[in-house]
Write an enzyme that holds these catalytic residues in place. Structure first.
Site, PDB file in Angstrom:
ATOM      1  N   GLY A   1      -0.840   2.589   6.525  1.00  0.00           N
ATOM      2  CA  GLY A   1      -0.988   1.809   7.760  1.00  0.00           C
ATOM      3  C   GLY A   1      -0.342   0.439   7.716  1.00  0.00           C
ATOM      4  O   GLY A   1      -0.658  -0.420   8.547  1.00  0.00           O
TER       5      GLY A   1
ATOM      6  N   ASP B   1      10.994   0.195   5.460  1.00  0.00           N
ATOM      7  CA  ASP B   1      11.815   1.242   6.074  1.00  0.00           C
ATOM      8  C   ASP B   1      12.975   0.627   6.859  1.00  0.00           C
ATOM      9  O   ASP B   1      14.112   1.104   6.784  1.00  0.00           O
ATOM     10  CB  ASP B   1      10.949   2.062   7.057  1.00  0.00           C
ATOM     11  CG  ASP B   1      10.623   3.451   6.520  1.00  0.00           C
ATOM     12  OD1 ASP B   1      11.460   4.010   5.792  1.00  0.00           O
ATOM     13  OD2 ASP B   1       9.535   3.976   6.839  1.00  0.00           O
TER      14      ASP B   1
ATOM     15  N   GLY C   1       0.839  -1.206   0.000  1.00  0.00           N
ATOM     16  CA  GLY C   1       0.000   0.000   0.000  1.00  0.00           C
ATOM     17  C   GLY C   1       0.871   1.252   0.000  1.00  0.00           C
ATOM     18  O   GLY C   1       2.094   1.190   0.174  1.00  0.00           O
ATOM     19  N   LEU C   2       0.199   2.367  -0.174  1.00  0.00           N
ATOM     20  CA  LEU C   2       0.891   3.655  -0.222  1.00  0.00           C
ATOM     21  C   LEU C   2       1.594   3.961   1.092  1.00  0.00           C
ATOM     22  O   LEU C   2       1.227   3.411   2.149  1.00  0.00           O
ATOM     23  CB  LEU C   2      -0.116   4.776  -0.507  1.00  0.00           C
ATOM     24  CG  LEU C   2      -0.772   4.793  -1.893  1.00  0.00           C
ATOM     25  CD1 LEU C   2      -1.920   5.805  -1.910  1.00  0.00           C
ATOM     26  CD2 LEU C   2       0.264   5.119  -2.976  1.00  0.00           C
TER      27      LEU C   2
ATOM     28  N   ILE D   1       5.890  -0.852   0.485  1.00  0.00           N
ATOM     29  CA  ILE D   1       5.016  -0.242  -0.528  1.00  0.00           C
ATOM     30  C   ILE D   1       4.855  -1.225  -1.689  1.00  0.00           C
ATOM     31  O   ILE D   1       3.766  -1.472  -2.165  1.00  0.00           O
ATOM     32  CB  ILE D   1       5.598   1.104  -1.034  1.00  0.00           C
ATOM     33  CG1 ILE D   1       5.642   2.135   0.113  1.00  0.00           C
ATOM     34  CG2 ILE D   1       4.729   1.627  -2.191  1.00  0.00           C
ATOM     35  CD1 ILE D   1       6.248   3.468  -0.285  1.00  0.00           C
ATOM     36  N   SER D   2       5.970  -1.796  -2.121  1.00  0.00           N
ATOM     37  CA  SER D   2       5.989  -2.756  -3.243  1.00  0.00           C
ATOM     38  C   SER D   2       5.000  -2.313  -4.335  1.00  0.00           C
ATOM     39  O   SER D   2       3.971  -2.964  -4.553  1.00  0.00           O
ATOM     40  CB  SER D   2       5.686  -4.180  -2.767  1.00  0.00           C
ATOM     41  OG  SER D   2       4.684  -4.252  -1.784  1.00  0.00           O
TER      42      SER D   2
ATOM     43  N   SER E   1       2.847  -0.571   8.425  1.00  0.00           N
ATOM     44  CA  SER E   1       3.667  -0.900   9.606  1.00  0.00           C
ATOM     45  C   SER E   1       2.786  -1.074  10.835  1.00  0.00           C
ATOM     46  O   SER E   1       3.037  -1.953  11.666  1.00  0.00           O
ATOM     47  CB  SER E   1       4.701   0.200   9.863  1.00  0.00           C
ATOM     48  OG  SER E   1       5.440   0.445   8.705  1.00  0.00           O
TER      49      SER E   1
ATOM     50  N   ASN F   1      14.771  -4.437  -4.199  1.00  0.00           N
ATOM     51  CA  ASN F   1      14.329  -4.393  -2.799  1.00  0.00           C
ATOM     52  C   ASN F   1      13.286  -5.481  -2.543  1.00  0.00           C
ATOM     53  O   ASN F   1      13.397  -6.291  -1.612  1.00  0.00           O
ATOM     54  CB  ASN F   1      13.738  -2.997  -2.547  1.00  0.00           C
ATOM     55  CG  ASN F   1      13.293  -2.759  -1.117  1.00  0.00           C
ATOM     56  OD1 ASN F   1      13.885  -3.288  -0.181  1.00  0.00           O
ATOM     57  ND2 ASN F   1      12.244  -1.962  -0.948  1.00  0.00           N
TER      58      ASN F   1
ATOM     59  N   ARG G   1      15.679  -1.274   4.760  1.00  0.00           N
ATOM     60  CA  ARG G   1      16.518  -0.297   4.049  1.00  0.00           C
ATOM     61  C   ARG G   1      17.580   0.321   4.970  1.00  0.00           C
ATOM     62  O   ARG G   1      18.471   1.032   4.501  1.00  0.00           O
ATOM     63  CB  ARG G   1      15.643   0.792   3.423  1.00  0.00           C
ATOM     64  CG  ARG G   1      14.949   0.351   2.132  1.00  0.00           C
ATOM     65  CD  ARG G   1      14.013   1.415   1.628  1.00  0.00           C
ATOM     66  NE  ARG G   1      13.418   1.073   0.329  1.00  0.00           N
ATOM     67  CZ  ARG G   1      14.000   1.292  -0.848  1.00  0.00           C
ATOM     68  NH1 ARG G   1      15.196   1.844  -0.897  1.00  0.00           N
ATOM     69  NH2 ARG G   1      13.377   0.972  -1.970  1.00  0.00           N
TER      70      ARG G   1
HETATM   71  N1  LIG Z   1      10.451   8.192  -3.148  1.00  0.00           N
HETATM   72  C1  LIG Z   1       9.863   7.500  -2.170  1.00  0.00           C
HETATM   73  N2  LIG Z   1       8.722   6.810  -2.401  1.00  0.00           N
HETATM   74  C2  LIG Z   1       8.156   6.098  -1.419  1.00  0.00           C
HETATM   75  N3  LIG Z   1       8.653   6.008  -0.148  1.00  0.00           N
HETATM   76  C3  LIG Z   1       9.790   6.673   0.135  1.00  0.00           C
HETATM   77  C4  LIG Z   1      10.438   7.447  -0.862  1.00  0.00           C
HETATM   78  N4  LIG Z   1      11.543   8.004  -0.295  1.00  0.00           N
HETATM   79  C5  LIG Z   1      11.580   7.593   0.977  1.00  0.00           C
HETATM   80  N5  LIG Z   1      10.534   6.798   1.243  1.00  0.00           N
HETATM   81  C6  LIG Z   1      10.379   6.094   2.535  1.00  0.00           C
HETATM   82  O1  LIG Z   1      10.663   4.740   2.267  1.00  0.00           O
HETATM   83  C7  LIG Z   1       9.635   3.892   2.740  1.00  0.00           C
HETATM   84  C8  LIG Z   1       9.225   2.869   1.709  1.00  0.00           C
HETATM   85  O2  LIG Z   1      10.197   1.876   1.559  1.00  0.00           O
HETATM   86  P1  LIG Z   1       9.825   0.530   0.841  1.00  0.00           P
HETATM   87  O3  LIG Z   1      11.049  -0.302   0.868  1.00  0.00           O
HETATM   88  O4  LIG Z   1       8.593  -0.024   1.447  1.00  0.00           O
HETATM   89  O5  LIG Z   1       9.505   1.020  -0.662  1.00  0.00           O
HETATM   90  S1  LIG Z   1       9.418   0.136  -1.981  1.00  0.00           S
HETATM   91  O6  LIG Z   1       8.644  -1.063  -1.647  1.00  0.00           O
HETATM   92  O7  LIG Z   1      10.764  -0.197  -2.415  1.00  0.00           O
HETATM   93  O8  LIG Z   1       8.719   1.001  -2.962  1.00  0.00           O
HETATM   94  C9  LIG Z   1       8.444   4.774   3.049  1.00  0.00           C
HETATM   95  O9  LIG Z   1       7.916   4.227   4.242  1.00  0.00           O
HETATM   96  P2  LIG Z   1       6.340   4.003   4.495  1.00  0.00           P
HETATM   97  O10 LIG Z   1       5.776   5.367   4.712  1.00  0.00           O
HETATM   98  O11 LIG Z   1       6.323   3.162   5.739  1.00  0.00           O
HETATM   99  O12 LIG Z   1       5.736   3.294   3.336  1.00  0.00           O
HETATM  100  C10 LIG Z   1       9.020   6.159   3.189  1.00  0.00           C
HETATM  101  O13 LIG Z   1       9.272   6.425   4.566  1.00  0.00           O
HETATM  102  N1  LIG Z   2      -6.158   1.794  10.682  1.00  0.00           N
HETATM  103  C1  LIG Z   2      -5.749   3.037  10.896  1.00  0.00           C
HETATM  104  N2  LIG Z   2      -6.653   4.028  11.115  1.00  0.00           N
HETATM  105  C2  LIG Z   2      -6.228   5.283  11.330  1.00  0.00           C
HETATM  106  N3  LIG Z   2      -4.934   5.671  11.343  1.00  0.00           N
HETATM  107  C3  LIG Z   2      -4.001   4.729  11.135  1.00  0.00           C
HETATM  108  C4  LIG Z   2      -4.365   3.379  10.894  1.00  0.00           C
HETATM  109  N4  LIG Z   2      -3.224   2.667  10.719  1.00  0.00           N
HETATM  110  C5  LIG Z   2      -2.215   3.543  10.830  1.00  0.00           C
HETATM  111  N5  LIG Z   2      -2.668   4.788  11.091  1.00  0.00           N
HETATM  112  C6  LIG Z   2      -1.856   5.993  11.226  1.00  0.00           C
HETATM  113  O1  LIG Z   2      -1.433   6.341   9.927  1.00  0.00           O
HETATM  114  C7  LIG Z   2      -0.088   6.756   9.936  1.00  0.00           C
HETATM  115  C8  LIG Z   2       0.712   5.897   8.977  1.00  0.00           C
HETATM  116  O2  LIG Z   2       0.753   4.577   9.480  1.00  0.00           O
HETATM  117  P1  LIG Z   2       1.976   3.610   9.131  1.00  0.00           P
HETATM  118  O3  LIG Z   2       1.663   2.302   9.750  1.00  0.00           O
HETATM  119  O4  LIG Z   2       3.272   4.241   9.484  1.00  0.00           O
HETATM  120  O5  LIG Z   2       1.828   3.524   7.550  1.00  0.00           O
HETATM  121  P2  LIG Z   2       2.856   2.981   6.459  1.00  0.00           P
HETATM  122  O6  LIG Z   2       3.717   1.951   7.125  1.00  0.00           O
HETATM  123  O7  LIG Z   2       1.990   2.395   5.393  1.00  0.00           O
HETATM  124  O8  LIG Z   2       3.614   4.167   5.990  1.00  0.00           O
HETATM  125  C9  LIG Z   2       0.389   6.697  11.384  1.00  0.00           C
HETATM  126  O9  LIG Z   2       0.272   7.984  11.936  1.00  0.00           O
HETATM  127  C10 LIG Z   2      -0.586   5.742  12.023  1.00  0.00           C
HETATM  128  O10 LIG Z   2      -0.779   6.021  13.382  1.00  0.00           O
END
Ligand SMILES: Nc1ncnc2c1ncn2[C@@H]1O[C@H](COP(=O)(O)OS(=O)(=O)O)[C@@H](OP(=O)(O)O)[C@H]1O
Ligand SMILES: Nc1ncnc2c1ncn2[C@@H]1O[C@H](COP(=O)(O)OP(=O)(O)O)[C@@H](O)[C@H]1O
Length: 277
Positions: A113, A138, A108-109, A181-182, A115, A158, A141
């Protein structure tokens, strides 16, 4: 120093029975001696579970002659390699853990949520006495994949590496939760093909870009909108949602709290028989 008797309250099994010496898990010369003794048993025997699954019996290790026979393979750039079988197999490890190894792949984006779900799921399963391990994008990496950027081919690498590591965890009998994110369907599908049918459970965090951007816990969307991060997923880089995932979370009519989402995944695993050996 961790004493054998106090380690999680469980005695430690040795080839001759139970090691009751409280120093046996320390790295002193005596314990190294114990370990060497285990290794130097010539590997002529190994454990196999009795019919009732509780008392390990000994069975012969076939062909433990130091020679690897059969055809050699070439895999990628690795030439002349040969897979080495071990008599203790996945099924034995699963029986020890009373669960089935599998991969829960959470996609997911950023901000959807992933993690949070991974941790909630880990907690729920831990409470049920099930062993999990999280591979979070995260986090991975920070070490194994620190050499990779966010361009498409590095994201693919990755995912490939995490897919291979997740496969090893599943083979260990562990429930591996990979949260990345994949963004590319092809990369996720390639990970799926590494595992036996059913053992790859794709979980889609079906949360809109608007919601993720409003959450923006790390301020990354703000930086991306300002052009300070290039190639940010959902802003100026693609995300391909799954077409046929096992579980989609966050949609209307389904529980939306992290705990409710984790319960949905646990129910799925229970229904599919992954929470028993
Ligand atoms: N350009 C760009 N695009 C997306 N995300 C970015 C980027 N740069 C840094 N980050 C940070 O890296 C986390 C995502 O890493 P992933 O290994 O899950 O990404 S991927 O699967 O290789 O696309 C992602 O963490 P999550 O927010 O937990 O998804 C970001 O914190
Ligand atoms: N089910 C949910 N409902 C509302 N907020 C959420 C939920 N899951 C996560 N969050 C909040 O959304 C934000 C992003 O969550 P996180 O788990 O870090 O997402 P990701 O790993 O996809 O980047 C955090 O502030 C978290 O507290």
């Amino acid at each position: 120093m961790i004493g054998a008797k106090s380690f999680l309250g469980l005695p430690i099994a040795s080839p001759k029975g139970i090691i009751s010496d409280s120093n046996s898990l320390s790295t002193n010369s005596r314990s190294v001696g114990v370990l060497r003794a285990c290794v130097s048993m010539e590997g002529s025997q190994t454990m196999s579970h009795s019919k009732n699954g509780s008392i390990p019996e000994l069975k012969s290790v076939n062909g433990h002659t130091g020679q690897k026979q059969g055809p050699l393979s070439t895999v990628g750039n690795s030439t002349n390699i040969k897979w080495h079988e071990c008599p203790v197999e996945k099924v034995d490890r699963q029986r020890l853990l009373d669960q089935k190894g599998c991969v829960i792949w959470v996609t997911g984006l950023s901000g959807s949520g992933k993690s949070t779900l991974a941790c909630a799921l880990n907690q729920k399963l831990y409470q049920k006495g099930k062993l999990c391990y999280i591979l979070d994008g995260d986090n991975v990496r920070h070490g194994l994949n620190r050499d990779l950027s966010f361009k498409a081919e590095d994201r693919a690498e990755n995912i490939r590496r995490v897919g291979e590591v997740a496969k090893l965890f599943a083979d260990a009998g562990i429930i591996c939760i990979a949260s990345l994110i994949s963004p590319y369907r092809r990369d996720r599908d390639a990970c799926r093909t590494l595992l036996p049918e059913g053992d790859f459970v794709e979980v889609f965090m079906n949360v809109s870009l608007e919601v993720c951007e409003a959450r923006d816990p790390k301020g990354l969307y703000k930086l991306a909108r300002a052009g300070k991060i290039k190639g940010f997923t959902g802003i100026d880089d693609p995300y391909e949602p799954p077409l046929n995932c096992e579980i989609s979370l966050g949609e209307e009519g389904t529980g939306t709290s992290p705990i409710e989402m984790a319960e949905t995944v646990v129910a799925y695993l229970e229904h599919k028989g992954y929470l028993k050996a």
